[in-house]
Design an enzyme around this catalytic site. Sequence first.
Site, mmCIF file in Angstrom:
data_model
loop_
_atom_site.group_PDB
_atom_site.id
_atom_site.type_symbol
_atom_site.label_atom_id
_atom_site.label_comp_id
_atom_site.label_asym_id
_atom_site.label_seq_id
_atom_site.Cartn_x
_atom_site.Cartn_y
_atom_site.Cartn_z
ATOM 1 N N MET A 1 38.457 16.181 -1.830
ATOM 2 C CA MET A 1 37.444 16.185 -0.773
ATOM 3 C C MET A 1 36.329 15.191 -1.085
ATOM 4 S SD MET A 1 37.198 19.968 0.870
ATOM 5 C CE MET A 1 36.180 20.723 -0.392
ATOM 6 N N ASN B 1 33.464 12.956 -3.376
ATOM 7 C CA ASN B 1 32.409 13.177 -4.376
ATOM 8 C C ASN B 1 33.050 13.264 -5.760
ATOM 9 O OD1 ASN B 1 29.747 13.518 -5.259
ATOM 10 N ND2 ASN B 1 29.925 15.739 -5.206
ATOM 11 N N HIS C 1 38.246 14.666 -11.316
ATOM 12 C CA HIS C 1 39.150 14.024 -10.359
ATOM 13 C C HIS C 1 39.848 12.817 -10.988
ATOM 14 C CE1 HIS C 1 36.162 15.860 -7.447
ATOM 15 N NE2 HIS C 1 37.292 16.316 -6.975
ATOM 16 N N ASP D 1 40.472 25.272 -10.248
ATOM 17 C CA ASP D 1 40.750 26.075 -9.054
ATOM 18 C C ASP D 1 42.094 26.781 -9.263
ATOM 19 O OD1 ASP D 1 38.492 25.224 -7.169
ATOM 20 O OD2 ASP D 1 39.320 23.303 -7.808
ATOM 21 N N SER E 1 32.366 19.978 -11.398
ATOM 22 C CA SER E 1 32.568 20.351 -10.009
ATOM 23 C C SER E 1 31.618 19.548 -9.134
ATOM 24 C CB SER E 1 32.286 21.847 -9.813
ATOM 25 O OG SER E 1 32.227 22.181 -8.437
ATOM 26 N N SER E 2 32.075 19.233 -7.930
ATOM 27 C CA SER E 2 31.204 18.539 -6.984
ATOM 28 C C SER E 2 29.964 19.362 -6.675
ATOM 29 C CB SER E 2 31.971 18.247 -5.690
ATOM 30 O OG SER E 2 33.063 17.388 -5.946
ATOM 31 N N ARG E 3 30.091 20.680 -6.751
ATOM 32 C CA ARG E 3 28.960 21.549 -6.417
ATOM 33 C C ARG E 3 27.910 21.621 -7.525
ATOM 34 N NH1 ARG E 3 33.120 24.002 -3.356
ATOM 35 N NH2 ARG E 3 32.460 24.396 -1.219
#
EC number: 6.3.2.1
Length: 294
Positions: free
Chosen positions: A30, A32, A37, A152, A187-189
């Site tokens: 997704m 970012n 990644h 995840d 994490s992107s978050r």
Amino acid sequence: MKTYSTATALRAAISAARRAGKTVAFVPTMGNLHEGHIELVRRARREADVVVVSIFINPLQFSASEDLSTYPRTLSADKEKLFAEGVQFLFQPPVEEIYPEGMDSHSKVSVPAISEKHCGASRPGHFTGVATIVNKLFNIVQPDVAVFGEKDFQQLSVIRKMARDLCMPINIIGVATARAEDGLALSSRNGYLSEEQRQIAPVLHRILQETREAIACDYDSYSVLEAHAEQVLRDAGFEPDYFNICDARSLGEVSPDTEEVVILAAAKLGSTRLIDNVTLTMNPSADWGMLAAN
């Protein structure tokens, strides 16, 4: 690196590569992009001749109360990272390409049982959104190999079951969770965390490790361990969603036949929802492809 926004154009490029005898690996994202990644991309490069990466923020897996509108979008930086890693094809479709008649009337893929607990219990419909978009992307790309992160864990389990159940000829590979030096899962978050919250965040991984060590030392009162872990998280400033010790294959309760335990955790720190997990081999002779503790 060539960028495509339509399934037709991407399929044509992949078909040309296949006619040249190339194998294809796929990494759905997704955007970012962070080092986690990039590790997926590097694994994909080792597995196949051509690497396809998608960047699509899938609205179907977000509920009305979640952060779709504020999800970080860093397309220029993402493209630079992918180019530097030698990615050949980037698929960056608009929402209309994926859901041309809207999401409400779009066919959906449901993976029962395994999707309904843990994150599925607190995010109803989330894994239907995940399974639907991954299925659609698999049909567009038709890869030999697809690479996902083990952070995840439930998502990876859902995708593996979907691929098995629907007889997809795709090798699904999980890659160990990438972490910061203090153990926080990348994490992107994480970018939503304040400076103070970022200092607290590694507690989540620490309590997972401590719980795993307790189980490794034959402490099998799992409900006590779960309750203790949730209290530790509350004391640190988290709002726990769940902290569950379960069988890594079924994501259900641990039984005498369990070969691998996974400890799954999700908790909010401020408004940021963090997830993480660790695994533990219970039967040293077991070998089913997901045994490495992360």
